[in-house]
Design a protein around this motif. Structure first.
Motif, PDB file in Angstrom:
ATOM      1  N   GLU A   6      26.054  49.549  70.704  1.00  0.00           N
ATOM      2  CA  GLU A   6      27.489  49.345  70.821  1.00  0.00           C
ATOM      3  C   GLU A   6      27.963  49.590  72.245  1.00  0.00           C
ATOM      4  O   GLU A   6      27.362  50.378  72.987  1.00  0.00           O
ATOM      5  N   LEU A  20      35.213  46.017  70.925  1.00  0.00           N
ATOM      6  CA  LEU A  20      33.887  46.614  70.866  1.00  0.00           C
ATOM      7  C   LEU A  20      32.851  45.520  70.631  1.00  0.00           C
ATOM      8  O   LEU A  20      33.118  44.544  69.940  1.00  0.00           O
ATOM      9  N   CYS A  22      28.556  44.845  69.679  1.00  0.00           N
ATOM     10  CA  CYS A  22      27.337  45.420  69.103  1.00  0.00           C
ATOM     11  C   CYS A  22      26.240  44.375  69.285  1.00  0.00           C
ATOM     12  O   CYS A  22      26.282  43.323  68.631  1.00  0.00           O
ATOM     13  N   TRP A  36      31.293  47.888  60.461  1.00  0.00           N
ATOM     14  CA  TRP A  36      31.768  48.840  61.460  1.00  0.00           C
ATOM     15  C   TRP A  36      32.242  50.084  60.710  1.00  0.00           C
ATOM     16  O   TRP A  36      32.908  49.975  59.675  1.00  0.00           O
ATOM     17  N   TYR A  95      30.782  52.879  65.192  1.00  0.00           N
ATOM     18  CA  TYR A  95      29.387  52.488  65.012  1.00  0.00           C
ATOM     19  C   TYR A  95      29.306  51.116  64.360  1.00  0.00           C
ATOM     20  O   TYR A  95      30.105  50.802  63.457  1.00  0.00           O
ATOM     21  N   CYS A  96      28.339  50.325  64.759  1.00  0.00           N
ATOM     22  CA  CYS A  96      28.001  49.155  63.962  1.00  0.00           C
ATOM     23  C   CYS A  96      26.784  49.495  63.117  1.00  0.00           C
ATOM     24  O   CYS A  96      25.936  50.308  63.506  1.00  0.00           O
ATOM     25  N   THR A 124      30.019  54.166  70.043  1.00  0.00           N
ATOM     26  CA  THR A 124      30.797  54.099  71.283  1.00  0.00           C
ATOM     27  C   THR A 124      32.136  54.788  71.042  1.00  0.00           C
ATOM     28  O   THR A 124      32.747  54.607  69.984  1.00  0.00           O
TER      29      THR A 124
END
Length: 130
Positions: A6, A20, A22, A36, A95-96, A124
């Motif tokens: 990310e 964002l 990923c 996500w 987060y992904c 991230t």
């Protein structure tokens, strides 16, 4: 090796926007749902959004609906989360998460299922502050 990386997190003022990204590697990206999730300071994990394998359908948590939009570009092995109208409650590490090949997690997985069955990136940080 399966990897999700990310990027795009930052310090932003209330009302601001971020996107964002990923980037995925080590698997056939176009075969999987991507999720996500986020974790606010001192809180548990929260599912944020889901997007299906071809990007044609997506679903978002009520807390972000109308402000966040998930998307993906399978040619680039990349998923995105466009975040608009950010507020203090959006401060979190994002987060992904890749779906499980053996136990698909569906459209609205619980945080426990995401943690148990998903493949996570390193996250991230998004901080909303004036």
């Amino acid at each position: 090796e399966v990897r999700l990386v990310e990027s795009g997190g930052a310090l932003v003022q209330p009302g601001g926007s971020l996107r964002l990204s990923c980037v995925a590697s080590g698997f056939t990206f176009s075969n999987y749902f991507i999720y996500w999730a986020r974790q606010a300071p001192g809180e548990g994990f929260e599912w944020v959004s889901s997007i299906n394998a071809d990007g044609g359908a997506k679903y978002h948590a009520d807390s972000v609906k109308g402000r966040f939009t998930a998307s993906r570009d399978n040619a680039k092995n990349t998923a995105y989360l466009q975040m608009n109208s950010l507020n203090f409650d959006d401060t979190a590490k994002y987060y992904c998460v890749r779906d499980s090949p053996d136990a698909p997690m569906g459209w609205v997985p619980s945080a426990d299922v995401l943690r148990r069955d998903g493949v996570w990136g390193q996250g991230t940080q998004v901080t909303v502050s004036s």
